[in-house]
Motif scaffolding. Structure first.
Motif, short mmCIF file in Angstrom:
data_model
loop_
_atom_site.label_atom_id
_atom_site.label_comp_id
_atom_site.label_asym_id
_atom_site.label_seq_id
_atom_site.Cartn_x
_atom_site.Cartn_y
_atom_site.Cartn_z
N CYS A 49 0.82 -1.21 0.00
CA CYS A 49 0.00 0.00 0.00
C CYS A 49 0.85 1.26 0.00
O CYS A 49 1.89 1.31 0.65
N ASN B 174 -5.75 -6.52 6.52
CA ASN B 174 -6.18 -6.06 5.20
C ASN B 174 -7.27 -6.96 4.64
O ASN B 174 -7.92 -6.63 3.68
N ASN C 24 -10.07 0.60 2.14
CA ASN C 24 -9.83 1.95 1.64
C ASN C 24 -10.62 2.29 0.38
O ASN C 24 -10.86 3.46 0.11
N GLY C 25 -11.01 1.29 -0.38
CA GLY C 25 -11.73 1.56 -1.62
C GLY C 25 -13.14 1.06 -1.63
O GLY C 25 -13.77 1.03 -2.69
N ASP D 225 -12.40 -0.99 -7.37
CA ASP D 225 -11.03 -1.35 -7.72
C ASP D 225 -10.17 -0.14 -8.08
O ASP D 225 -8.97 -0.13 -7.79
N TYR E 83 -8.59 1.12 -4.90
CA TYR E 83 -7.58 0.19 -4.41
C TYR E 83 -6.33 0.23 -5.28
O TYR E 83 -5.21 0.13 -4.78
N ASP F 15 -3.72 1.03 -2.77
CA ASP F 15 -3.23 -0.26 -2.29
C ASP F 15 -2.54 -1.10 -3.37
O ASP F 15 -2.30 -2.29 -3.18
N LYS G 228 -6.05 -4.59 -7.50
CA LYS G 228 -7.51 -4.66 -7.63
C LYS G 228 -8.02 -5.61 -6.56
O LYS G 228 -8.00 -6.82 -6.73
N TRP G 229 -8.47 -5.04 -5.44
CA TRP G 229 -8.82 -5.83 -4.27
C TRP G 229 -10.30 -5.82 -3.94
O TRP G 229 -10.71 -6.46 -2.97
N ALA G 230 -11.12 -5.11 -4.68
CA ALA G 230 -12.53 -4.92 -4.30
C ALA G 230 -13.27 -6.24 -4.08
O ALA G 230 -13.91 -6.42 -3.04
N LYS H 272 -11.94 -7.98 -0.93
CA LYS H 272 -12.29 -7.25 0.30
C LYS H 272 -13.77 -7.42 0.64
O LYS H 272 -14.11 -7.60 1.81
N THR I 83 -11.05 2.91 6.86
CA THR I 83 -10.83 3.56 5.57
C THR I 83 -9.94 4.77 5.77
O THR I 83 -10.29 5.66 6.55
#
Length: 187
Positions: A28, A91, A117-118, A122, A125, A129, A132-134, A137, A155
């Protein structure tokens, strides 16, 4: 600046943050741990410390990413057995597997802070970060809710990047709760 040191036996704090590792499975942009080369906190020293605390304390397990520790379940179990309340700040990437969350709960975890955070976007993120973590997460959030673990979502707001995610986070959380059968209506 005043420096204050206290022996574990004299602890007056109701919450103690314990940094378990500097390892992480993300990179991140806002990370406060730039050096990943430090060794993990020694388990025996941790347990010795916990045994010296005079009263029940919230033990907040953090790190760069505490779930990088293969012994995280044992650590949580030992925090609980020492009479304290384990909490985990993560995370959430490993929590995208329901079986992992089940094992955390079975070990005695009763409070979780999941970084989002997002929210479900994506593009945010990607900037904050570096990935692409959406989907991962949100899946982790759903697993946490499925297991009925008390949760805080964290966040970090970055001006010009994700101010809008506060609303998105609420929307994402409510939808995940509905999908997992959590009912907030107390009337």
């Amino acid at each position: 600046m005043r420096y204050f040191e206290q022996q574990p036996e004299e602890n007056t704090f109701s919450n103690i943050v314990i940094d378990l590792t500097h390892r992480c499975n993300m990179e991140c942009a806002n990370c406060y741990i730039p050096n990943r080369d430090f060794p993990d906190l020694d388990q025996d020293k941790l347990y010795e410390f916990l045994g010296k605390l005079p009263s029940r304390t919230y033990i907040r397990l953090i790190g760069a990413e505490p779930t990088m520790r293969e012994d995280i379940f044992d650590i949580i179990r030992n925090v609980k057995q020492a009479g304290h309340r384990p909490s985990l700040t993560t995370n959430g990437l490993k929590l995208a597997q329901l079986s992992y969350v089940v094992k955390l709960k079975e070990a005695g975890l009763r409070l979780l802070l999941h970084s989002m955070n997002g929210a479900d976007e994506d593009s945010v993120y990607q900037v904050l970060d570096n990935g692409k973590w959406a989907v991962v997460k949100v899946r982790a959030l759903e697993n946490i809710l499925t297991c009925r673990l008390p949760i805080n979502t964290g966040t970090i707001i970055a001006k010009g990047i994700n101010e809008h995610t506060v609303g998105r986070q609420v929307h994402t959380f409510v939808n995940a709760a509905l999908r997992t059968g959590v009912n907030f209506d107390t009337t």
